[in-house]
Design a protein around this motif. Structure first.
Motif, mmCIF file in Angstrom:
data_model
loop_
_atom_site.group_PDB
_atom_site.id
_atom_site.type_symbol
_atom_site.label_atom_id
_atom_site.label_comp_id
_atom_site.label_asym_id
_atom_site.label_seq_id
_atom_site.Cartn_x
_atom_site.Cartn_y
_atom_site.Cartn_z
ATOM 1 N N ARG A 352 1.530 21.913 -0.926
ATOM 2 C CA ARG A 352 1.310 20.097 -1.878
ATOM 3 C C ARG A 352 0.825 20.576 -3.051
ATOM 4 O O ARG A 352 1.351 19.854 -3.789
ATOM 5 C CB ARG A 352 0.233 19.576 -0.761
ATOM 6 C CG ARG A 352 0.435 19.125 0.508
ATOM 7 C CD ARG A 352 -1.347 19.221 1.311
ATOM 8 N NE ARG A 352 -1.020 17.973 2.503
ATOM 9 C CZ ARG A 352 -1.696 17.627 3.218
ATOM 10 N NH1 ARG A 352 -2.936 18.505 3.170
ATOM 11 N NH2 ARG A 352 -1.083 17.527 4.273
ATOM 12 N N GLU A 353 0.305 22.103 -3.062
ATOM 13 C CA GLU A 353 -0.035 22.350 -4.625
ATOM 14 C C GLU A 353 1.292 22.284 -5.545
ATOM 15 O O GLU A 353 1.333 22.133 -6.775
ATOM 16 C CB GLU A 353 -1.080 23.753 -4.675
ATOM 17 C CG GLU A 353 -1.345 23.651 -6.341
ATOM 18 C CD GLU A 353 -2.439 24.562 -5.818
ATOM 19 O OE1 GLU A 353 -3.704 24.701 -6.734
ATOM 20 O OE2 GLU A 353 -2.668 25.451 -5.387
ATOM 21 N N GLU A 356 3.213 19.059 -6.329
ATOM 22 C CA GLU A 356 2.118 19.058 -7.063
ATOM 23 C C GLU A 356 1.979 18.968 -8.780
ATOM 24 O O GLU A 356 2.154 17.975 -9.472
ATOM 25 C CB GLU A 356 0.696 18.653 -7.078
ATOM 26 C CG GLU A 356 -0.032 17.806 -5.371
ATOM 27 C CD GLU A 356 -1.222 17.844 -4.719
ATOM 28 O OE1 GLU A 356 -2.000 19.218 -5.883
ATOM 29 O OE2 GLU A 356 -1.868 17.426 -3.948
ATOM 30 N N ARG A 360 4.235 16.942 -11.545
ATOM 31 C CA ARG A 360 2.704 16.879 -12.815
ATOM 32 C C ARG A 360 3.748 17.560 -14.537
ATOM 33 O O ARG A 360 3.894 16.716 -15.262
ATOM 34 C CB ARG A 360 2.214 17.879 -12.285
ATOM 35 C CG ARG A 360 1.072 17.398 -13.951
ATOM 36 C CD ARG A 360 -0.573 17.703 -13.047
ATOM 37 N NE ARG A 360 0.071 19.689 -13.321
ATOM 38 C CZ ARG A 360 -0.478 20.315 -12.294
ATOM 39 N NH1 ARG A 360 -0.798 19.667 -10.783
ATOM 40 N NH2 ARG A 360 -0.726 21.779 -12.375
ATOM 41 N N ARG A 380 6.773 12.236 1.855
ATOM 42 C CA ARG A 380 5.685 11.824 1.420
ATOM 43 C C ARG A 380 4.529 12.346 0.634
ATOM 44 O O ARG A 380 4.436 13.533 0.466
ATOM 45 C CB ARG A 380 5.252 10.888 2.335
ATOM 46 C CG ARG A 380 5.960 10.275 3.455
ATOM 47 C CD ARG A 380 6.629 8.891 2.145
ATOM 48 N NE ARG A 380 7.400 8.421 3.537
ATOM 49 C CZ ARG A 380 9.161 8.141 3.491
ATOM 50 N NH1 ARG A 380 9.417 9.489 2.390
ATOM 51 N NH2 ARG A 380 9.392 7.781 3.777
ATOM 52 N N PRO A 381 3.719 11.153 -0.665
ATOM 53 C CA PRO A 381 3.115 11.506 -1.478
ATOM 54 C C PRO A 381 1.348 12.722 -0.818
ATOM 55 O O PRO A 381 1.674 12.009 0.181
ATOM 56 C CB PRO A 381 2.883 10.033 -2.744
ATOM 57 C CG PRO A 381 3.979 10.058 -2.027
ATOM 58 C CD PRO A 381 4.529 9.634 -0.966
ATOM 59 N N THR A 382 1.342 13.390 -1.741
ATOM 60 C CA THR A 382 0.609 13.537 -0.984
ATOM 61 C C THR A 382 -0.915 13.587 -1.116
ATOM 62 O O THR A 382 -1.575 12.754 -0.220
ATOM 63 C CB THR A 382 -0.073 15.484 -2.074
ATOM 64 O OG1 THR A 382 -0.460 15.101 -3.764
ATOM 65 C CG2 THR A 382 1.000 16.845 -1.977
ATOM 66 N N TYR A 383 -0.998 12.539 -2.231
ATOM 67 C CA TYR A 383 -2.488 11.077 -1.581
ATOM 68 C C TYR A 383 -2.471 10.027 -0.556
ATOM 69 O O TYR A 383 -3.265 9.983 -0.070
ATOM 70 C CB TYR A 383 -2.556 10.900 -3.154
ATOM 71 C CG TYR A 383 -1.282 9.705 -2.924
ATOM 72 C CD1 TYR A 383 -1.305 8.333 -2.324
ATOM 73 C CD2 TYR A 383 -0.219 10.314 -4.699
ATOM 74 C CE1 TYR A 383 0.211 8.051 -2.906
ATOM 75 C CE2 TYR A 383 0.744 8.740 -4.438
ATOM 76 C CZ TYR A 383 1.153 8.273 -4.336
ATOM 77 O OH TYR A 383 1.715 6.467 -4.105
ATOM 78 N N VAL A 384 -1.051 11.194 0.166
ATOM 79 C CA VAL A 384 -1.572 10.089 0.815
ATOM 80 C C VAL A 384 -1.281 10.801 2.195
ATOM 81 O O VAL A 384 -1.374 10.374 3.962
ATOM 82 C CB VAL A 384 -0.082 8.609 1.087
ATOM 83 C CG1 VAL A 384 -0.905 8.096 0.477
ATOM 84 C CG2 VAL A 384 1.107 9.357 1.523
ATOM 85 N N GLY A 385 -1.751 12.241 2.454
ATOM 86 C CA GLY A 385 -1.356 13.275 3.519
ATOM 87 C C GLY A 385 -0.295 13.997 3.420
ATOM 88 O O GLY A 385 0.422 15.006 4.322
ATOM 89 N N GLY A 388 4.353 16.409 0.023
ATOM 90 C CA GLY A 388 5.011 15.413 -1.610
ATOM 91 C C GLY A 388 6.083 16.150 -2.174
ATOM 92 O O GLY A 388 6.508 16.134 -2.962
#
Length: 640
Positions: A352-353, A356, A360, A380-385, A388
């Motif tokens: 995930r990191e 991200e 970024r 799927r994006p990390t902000y929805v679990g 990423g």
């Protein structure tokens, strides 16, 4: 006596650099760690720094001091970072070196530099001082790269092993980066691929590992030239409008004596417990994703290739093996996580990191996961679990599709579900459809050998397979040789057999793939909604008796549609009706049975006018002849 002056105390690190390194957040560690040619007080030389926290002593050895470990000892930093450093006046680019490390138990180790920009040509194993300065000429590409790498853009990827794509005439020697910059670039342009994906280019001691057992994470393999030579290849690809994806391997590393294993006499980069730190499949070490400095090392490495080499994307190898603690392990051979489960929580956090950070820092690049399980939310994006990633390989599609095509056409009606099942889950991830190197090795044979029938039917099946692949939702990846029907299993020693392209069946298949790539890129309905269920609609997915599939692909505009019909048998289907949503005239923009592709050429498709009567639940229909073993694509004519 050494010809080099004594080590001078010097540091490139700030306190902030060190705090980031220790926190696992120094993602530009390659700017400070490793070897760097600099000038100190008017004197040119090389600054060395290496992470070896358990070492009793570290020195730099090489030809310049006759490999004497007592001669040029580095200084340990005072801040408990575990970094040793020092400046050696008089050394510059081309200096061959290793770190001589005295381990905590008194052992004497000689290690290559984990951050080295260049290594000796294998089987030699020393690092080489080198810089990565290069005057790039790809500004036009870099300025508009987002247009080629966007999620709603076509991805037609040519997977390539640099060392075996083409051998020099009359020998076994690989082409150099500079030679590839001429021949490979011209070929990819001719074949209309949008991207090329290189199997790992990072330095690896064992050529038959295909690059997946890496020791030099920050260096392109010196087998084919130096760093600037590889940069030139990337530059030329960009100038030709072709994106570059690298295979990246954060899942494991080999245990060669000169590499990362037991680097300072301890399990520095991996776990000491083999239930966590040893990979049973590849007999290699597994990174310790929970160690902050290891995270800094790996994410720095990922950014390094995007930063210094202008790479456009990273395909992350063996993600499934990272996600699960029990991957390829029997009961008792693995340690559950703190909740008692089999998920590797540290690896999940790392991935995930990683994603991200990549998106970024370089939002116009792409990350792609090779992940073969049902792990949820890989793309799927990390902000929805999610993890990423930008895309994920669709391994289920590959397995089911190749399994289906192995059946004799007369039996395919009984296996119809194999060819339609992928659409049940096609939009659960941002999928890439791979026909990769893994499908043409280890006794599996070439793709053409999976196709039943006589020579004509085998090549017709290949065209139908590729036609289905390119019209199925998702991006595309094809391993080298598959585009012309390579007839032997891939061998990195022999390379692929370019002589085959002299013969009509192979030459016409090659032309078909080139035209498919062109069609794919010019037909927005085939890619604009590749990951959106609104971009696909069955016309008739249930005609198992005829082994015919028909479906719509949709672009962003209402009437931007492509009508796709696949006939997976040698039987010609006369007076076949296809329901369509719009009135008007439909023209064939692809017919894989054309003579120029090696087809019969007997079934040219005239422009078809939609009849004003319902069929397949749609208000209009087309009546047509479907050629044998073919893919046909129709486009609605007129204003969108």
């Amino acid at each position: 006596m050494s010809s080099v002056n004594k080590v001078v105390a010097h540091s490139l690190f700030t306190d902030f650099d060190i705090s980031l390194w220790k926190a696992g957040k120094n993602f530009r560690a390659y700017d400070k760690l490793g070897s760097h040619v600099i000038e100190v007080d008017g004197t040119k030389g090389t600054y060395f720094s290496v992470w070896a926290p358990s070492a009793r002593a570290v020195s730099v050895v090489g030809d310049f001091n006759y490999w004497n470990r007592q001669e040029h000892k580095l200084n340990p930093r005072w801040d408990s970072s575990g970094i040793w450093e020092g400046f050696l006046p008089g050394l510059g680019n081309g200096t061959v070196y290793k770190y001589a490390i005295d381990g905590p138990d008194g052992e004497h180790l000689e290690k290559g530099d984990p951050f080295a920009r260049l290594w000796e040509v294998p089987p030699k194993t020393a690092s080489v001082v080198w810089d990565t300065y290069y005057e790039w000429d790809d500004k036009e590409w870099m300025d508009k790269r987002i247009e080629a790498n966007g999620i709603d853009r076509p991805y037609s990827v040519y997977e390539c092993h640099l060392g075996s794509w083409k051998k020099k005439e009359g020998g076994m020697e690989s082409l150099s980066y500079r030679e590839l910059a001429v021949e490979l670039v011209a070929y990819l342009k001719k074949m209309n691929f949008t991207h090329v994906e290189f199997l790992p280019v990072m330095e690896h001691p064992y050529f038959p590992s295909w690059g997946y057992q890496i020791t030099g994470y920050f260096a392109p393999s010196s087998r084919f030239g130096g760093p600037q030579d590889f940069m030139y290849l990337v530059d030329e690809l960009h100038k030709a409008g072709i994106g570059v994806i690298l295979d990246w391997v954060p899942s494991h590393f080999p245990t060669d004596d000169h590499g990362l294993a037991q680097f300072d006499g301890t399990h520095l980069f991996d776990h000491e417990d083999p239930r966590l730190g040893f990979h049973p499949d590849w007999k290699s070490a597994i990174f310790n994703y929970g160690r902050n400095e290891v995270r800094s090392f790996l994410i720095s490495n990922a950014l390094f290739w995007l930063d210094r080499y202008h790479i456009d994307g990273l395909r992350v190898d063996a993600v499934a093996s990272m996600l699960y603690l029990d991957y390829s392990r029997k009961e008792g051979e693995w340690i559950p996580n703190k909740y008692g489960g089999n998920e590797n929580l540290e690896a999940i956090g790392f991935l995930r990191e990683f994603n991200e950070t990549i998106f970024r820092e370089y939002p116009d690049t792409m990350t792609i996961a090779e992940e073969s399980t049902a792990f949820s939310g890989v793309s799927r994006p990390t902000y929805v679990g999610g993890l990423g990633f930008g895309q994920k390989w669709m391994m289920g599609w590959m397995h089911d599709t190749l399994g289906y095509f192995k059946h004799e056409p007369i039996h395919r009606s009984y296996h119809h579900g194999e060819i339609t099942f992928s659409l049940v889950y096609a939009f659960s991830e941002n999928f890439m459809l791979p026909l990769s190197h893994d499908e043409v090795v280890h006794g599996k044979g070439p793709l053409i050998d999976r196709m039943p029938g006589d020579e004509w039917q085998r090549f017709a099946n290949m065209r139908a397979l590729y036609g289905y692949m390119y019209t199925h939702p998702g991006s595309k990846l094809l391993f080298m040789g598959g585009e012309f029907g390579q007839t032997t299993e891939w061998s990195i020693e022999k390379g692929i057999d370019w002589n085959l392209t002299k013969y009509a069946p192979h030459k016409t298949l090659q032309k078909f793939v080139a035209d498919l790539n062109k069609l794919y890129q010019s037909t927005t309905a085939l890619y604009e909604k590749a990951y959106d269920p609104k971009g696909f609609e069955w016309i008739d997915g249930g005609d198992h008796q005829n082994s015919v599939l028909s479906y719509l692909r949709r672009g962003k505009k209402e009437k931007d549609i492509a009508v796709v019909i696949n006939n997976f048998t040698p039987a010609v289907r006369h007076h076949y009706r296809i329901g369509v949503p719009f009135k008007g005239t439909y023209a064939a923009i692809l017919n894989s049975d054309e003579e120029k592709y090696g087809g019969t050429g007997n079934y040219d498709l005239p422009k078809l006018k939609a009849a004003d009567s319902e069929w397949n639940g749609r208000p209009y229909h087309l009546e047509m002849t479907i050629p044998p073993l073919s893919t046909v694509v129709l486009k609605l004519q007129g204003k969108k």
